[in-house]
Each structure stands twice: as C-alpha cells, then as structure tokens.
Design an enzyme around this catalytic site. Structure first.
Site, PDB file in Angstrom:
ATOM      1  N   SER A 262       0.712  -1.355  -0.362  1.00 28.40           N
ATOM      2  CA  SER A 262      -0.184   0.252   0.138  1.00 28.40           C
ATOM      3  C   SER A 262       0.595   1.051   0.215  1.00 28.40           C
ATOM      4  O   SER A 262       1.559   1.325  -0.875  1.00 28.40           O
ATOM      5  CB  SER A 262      -1.229   0.274   1.431  1.00 28.40           C
ATOM      6  OG  SER A 262      -2.173   0.590   1.092  1.00 28.40           O
TER       7      SER A 262
ATOM      8  N   ASP B  31      10.839   4.759  -9.789  1.00 26.77           N
ATOM      9  CA  ASP B  31      10.250   5.415 -11.188  1.00 26.77           C
ATOM     10  C   ASP B  31      11.163   5.963 -12.273  1.00 26.77           C
ATOM     11  O   ASP B  31      11.154   6.788 -12.624  1.00 26.77           O
ATOM     12  CB  ASP B  31       8.572   5.358 -11.348  1.00 26.77           C
ATOM     13  CG  ASP B  31       7.850   3.925 -11.678  1.00 26.77           C
ATOM     14  OD1 ASP B  31       8.892   3.151 -11.598  1.00 26.77           O
ATOM     15  OD2 ASP B  31       6.449   4.169 -12.057  1.00 26.77           O
TER      16      ASP B  31
ATOM     17  N   LYS C 228      -0.702  -4.067  -3.516  1.00 23.59           N
ATOM     18  CA  LYS C 228      -2.344  -3.499  -3.023  1.00 23.59           C
ATOM     19  C   LYS C 228      -1.976  -2.387  -3.369  1.00 23.59           C
ATOM     20  O   LYS C 228      -1.503  -1.810  -2.462  1.00 23.59           O
ATOM     21  CB  LYS C 228      -1.973  -3.642  -1.352  1.00 23.59           C
ATOM     22  CG  LYS C 228      -4.254  -3.509  -0.928  1.00 23.59           C
ATOM     23  CD  LYS C 228      -3.894  -1.931  -0.862  1.00 23.59           C
ATOM     24  CE  LYS C 228      -5.248  -2.110   0.247  1.00 23.59           C
ATOM     25  NZ  LYS C 228      -5.948  -0.563   0.220  1.00 23.59           N
TER      26      LYS C 228
END
Length: 427
Positions: free
Chosen positions: A315, A326, A340
């Site tokens: 999460s 990224d 999640k």
C-alpha cells in the site's frame, strides 16, 4: 493482507498493524451525514448508498446493486446486530476484502491505529495458529508492559481471571484494553512457570520511525526503519533526515520491510522529503478521473538512497518505493512487494460504526498498476527460513550486519557512493 500471525497493539482499543485490509494506503476519513435514529434499516440503506456512489467498480462485481438494495430493505431487523450481519452479506457480494463494515469497536481501532497514539499497556500479541495460544510478540519499549517485565514469546493464559483457551484475538483485546489509570490482571506462561502481573494502563505514543548511524569506510550511513505510515510518521521521518543531514551522512538505507501501509498523505509527504521533482502517484476513480501528486521542490536530501522491501511492504509502502524507483531516486533491494494498489475512503456511520470503501486505484509515476502484482526490487535478495527465523527471534538484528538484505543494500549503497566520488567533476 493476512499474515500467518496478526500483530495487535493493545490499548483502550486495539490497533491492527499488519492487516492491510484495514490500514490501506489511502485512508481518507470523512463523516457520514446519515442519522441512525435507532433504525437498523436506515444503517443498511446508508451503507448501500455509500457503495452506490463511491465504489471503484461501477459494475459492483457484476452484481445488480439496485436489486440488492430492494432485497435487504424488504427484510425486517430486530437489532443492530441483525443489520450488521446484513451489511456484511451485502458487502461480501463485491468480493473485495478491502471494502469492509466495521463495528463501533473495530472502527475505533482503525482510528487509533492511524493516530499514532494508544491507550493501554503496550504489547503486541498474536494467535499462534499451531497451538491456538495467545502469545506476546513483543512489549513496546518504555510502556507499562515493558516495565512490568513481559517478554516476547510469553503465552497469555488468563486475562482478569478468564482463561484464554480457545479465545479469539479480538476477545483478548477487549479484555486487556481499558482507560488509563485502570489495571488489568494477566497470567502468562514462560517455559514451565506461570507468572502473574497486575499492569496499569496508560496513554502510549507509538513511534513508527527508528533511526541510527552505520559507520563505514566511505562515511556514516543513515539507517531509517519505517514501520507504519501513521499520522506522526511524517514528523518523525523529517526529524530523522534533518538530524542525519547535520551529521553529513554519505547515504541512506530506508527500510520498508513488513510495513503494511497507512495514510495516503503520509506516503506523499515522505516521498517529497526524498524527491525534488517529478510525479509521486496518480489515482484513478471509476469515472477515470486522475489526481496526480507531485514533488514540490522541497526535498531534504539528495544523498544516495537504497530502499529495503519485501512481501510485507504494501500500500503506502508501495507508493513510496514505486515513486522513488520510477524517478531513479533510489534502488530497491529485497523481494517483491505485496501488491495492494487500491485506495480506501473511511466513512463513519451514525451509530459509531464505520465503512472502508475502495474508491480508486493508484498508479506509479510510470503508469504501473501494481495491484496484485507488486513492485519488483532492482536487486532480489531472498532470505532462507533460518535467516528469517533468526531475525524474528531477535529483532535487534534487523538492519544490522547480521541481516542479509541490509548487508546487500549497504553494499549497493557504498558502490553508488564510490561511483559518485570517482565521477569527473566540472572544470
């Protein structure tokens, strides 16, 4: 997410630390406008209305949601418990473990879990699946349980005179929790001995950040372990980074292993401490609307960073690690995360109960939908069972040279620092 043993911090209420179904990345608290007025049917309809307006899947899991409303409003309810059972039946049709009805005591648990403060004696407990025993996972340092002498692996056999044989975790929580200044009697089994404790409950502040310096030949490394994205995680993370920056650390290891998530805003604010510019996370609701959160050019450090992740990182942990991966801000070490990628809104209802509703999914800056997929580390380091057990039995070894994943993270970080030091400078 359900782990083999569910850890609970006990206080006036119990805070689930390892159940992502309750503490999802995007817990957004909002007040229900419903007036319960002692009518169980009104509560059933209020829950139906919230799902109808907000639920992420507009097909409602291919269920005729209007027919569901007619079915359950045609029923008669003699008590709130009848209504609670009916609501759970309705929600089960969605087959979404994160969209849940919470009874008043469970809703209070969730609110305290994210607040970072508990009222109780300060222990984590778990139900041993093999023996059925309620076992102390660990006492929290500087709490009544810690000072009384409770130890990890103690088996709780009685609570205020009631045997715990066959007892569920939630029932044990209800017996142990209580107001500050009151006491609870606990009998534990330690080896062949039984010991009795009378422990006074107190107000306990939970600190989700643990930080220390790891000296190396390339300079001091700042190690920060974040266990939960609670309300006080942001301030504690900021303090840790600022303190390390004053000590001119050469780089950082951020440990998100077994961090089940927490508050969405907490993960975004912490990402901004590490990331100067770029997208952090995007959320998409059932209408396809995108909310994009970005860095705000106020990062606290640009020192090299390695993040530790594992299957318990979920999460909000995935939002943070995905954002920094990224944006090429950090290397990830460990194993694949839980996966999640859903955001829950938390609604309070008129009788003190609550509802968590999946309202959106989140995407990493590159557009990855990680729900049920997780995030792959840049360097995979699996722990052998013996290594995992050693870390579980002696938590002081986590984040040290006796921790194989930490050792790999440290090696990668030192290589990054060495490469940066050897790079040619501007003339």
């Amino acid at each position: 997410m359900v782990l083999p043993k569910r850890g609970l911090v006990l206080g006036a209420t119990a805070a689930m630390l390892t159940t992502v179904a309750i503490t999802g990345a995007g817990l957004q608290l909002s007040q229900s406008q419903a007036f319960f007025s002692e009518s169980p049917k009104e509560l059933v309809d209020e829950v139906w209305q919230i799902i109808n307006r907000q639920y992420l899947d507009a097909t409602f899991n291919q269920v005729d949601w209007r027919a569901v409303r007619n079915e359950y409003l045609d029923m008669s309810y003699d008590s709130k418990e009848d209504a609670y059972d009916a609501i759970q039946e309705m929600l089960d049709k969605l087959e979404d473990p994160y969209t849940r009805f919470l009874k008043p005591e469970e809703f209070e648990t969730l609110q305290i879990d994210t607040s970072g403060e508990l009222l109780g004696i300060g222990i984590q407990i778990a139900l041993d699946e093999e023996t059925g025993d309620i076992t102390v996972v660990a006492p929290i340092e500087d709490t009544p349980a810690f000072e009384a002498g409770l130890l990890a692996k103690d088996t709780i056999v009685e609570i205020d005179g009631q045997s715990t044989e066959g007892m569920e975790i939630n029932d044990a929580v209800s017996l142990i929790r209580g107001k500050p200044g009151t006491s609870v009697g606990i009998v534990i089994r330690r080896g062949t001995r039984e010991l009795e404790f009378e422990i006074e409950r107190a107000r306990i502040e939970i600190h989700p950040v643990r930080a220390r310096i790891e000296p190396t030949e390339s300079g001091n490394i700042g190690y920060i372990r974040l266990t939960q994205f609670s309300a006080n995680a942001v301030d504690e993370m900021r303090e840790a980074i600022q303190d390390f920056e004053k000590q001119d650390v050469a780089g950082y290891v951020l440990d998100l292993r077994s961090n089940p998530g927490g508050l969405l805003y907490s993960s975004i604010e912490i990402a901004r401490m590490w990331l100067e510019e770029g997208t952090i996370v995007s959320t998409v609701d059932r209408r396809g609307e995108v909310d994009r959160q970005r860095a705000n050019y106020r990062s606290l450090t640009d020192a090299p960073l390695v993040i530790l992740i594992d299957g318990g990182s979920a999460s909000a942990s995935e939002i943070l690690s995905g954002a920094l991966q990224d944006n090429d801000r950090a290397s990830l070490v460990g194993t694949q995360t839980f996966g999640k990628g859903l955001v829950q809104s938390v609604r309070s209802l008129g009788d003190g109960s609550g509802l968590t509703v999946t309202i959106a999914k989140y995407l990493t800056p590159s557009g990855r939908d990680i729900n049920e997929e997780g995030i792959e580390p840049d360097s995979i380091v699996e722990l052998e069972d013996s290594q995992r057990e050693a870390l579980q039995q002696d938590r002081s070894q986590i984040g040290t040279l006796k921790d194989p994943q930490f050792v790999e993270a440290l090696d990668i970080l030192l290589e990054t620092i060495a490469s940066a030091d050897s790079a040619p400078g501007d003339a």
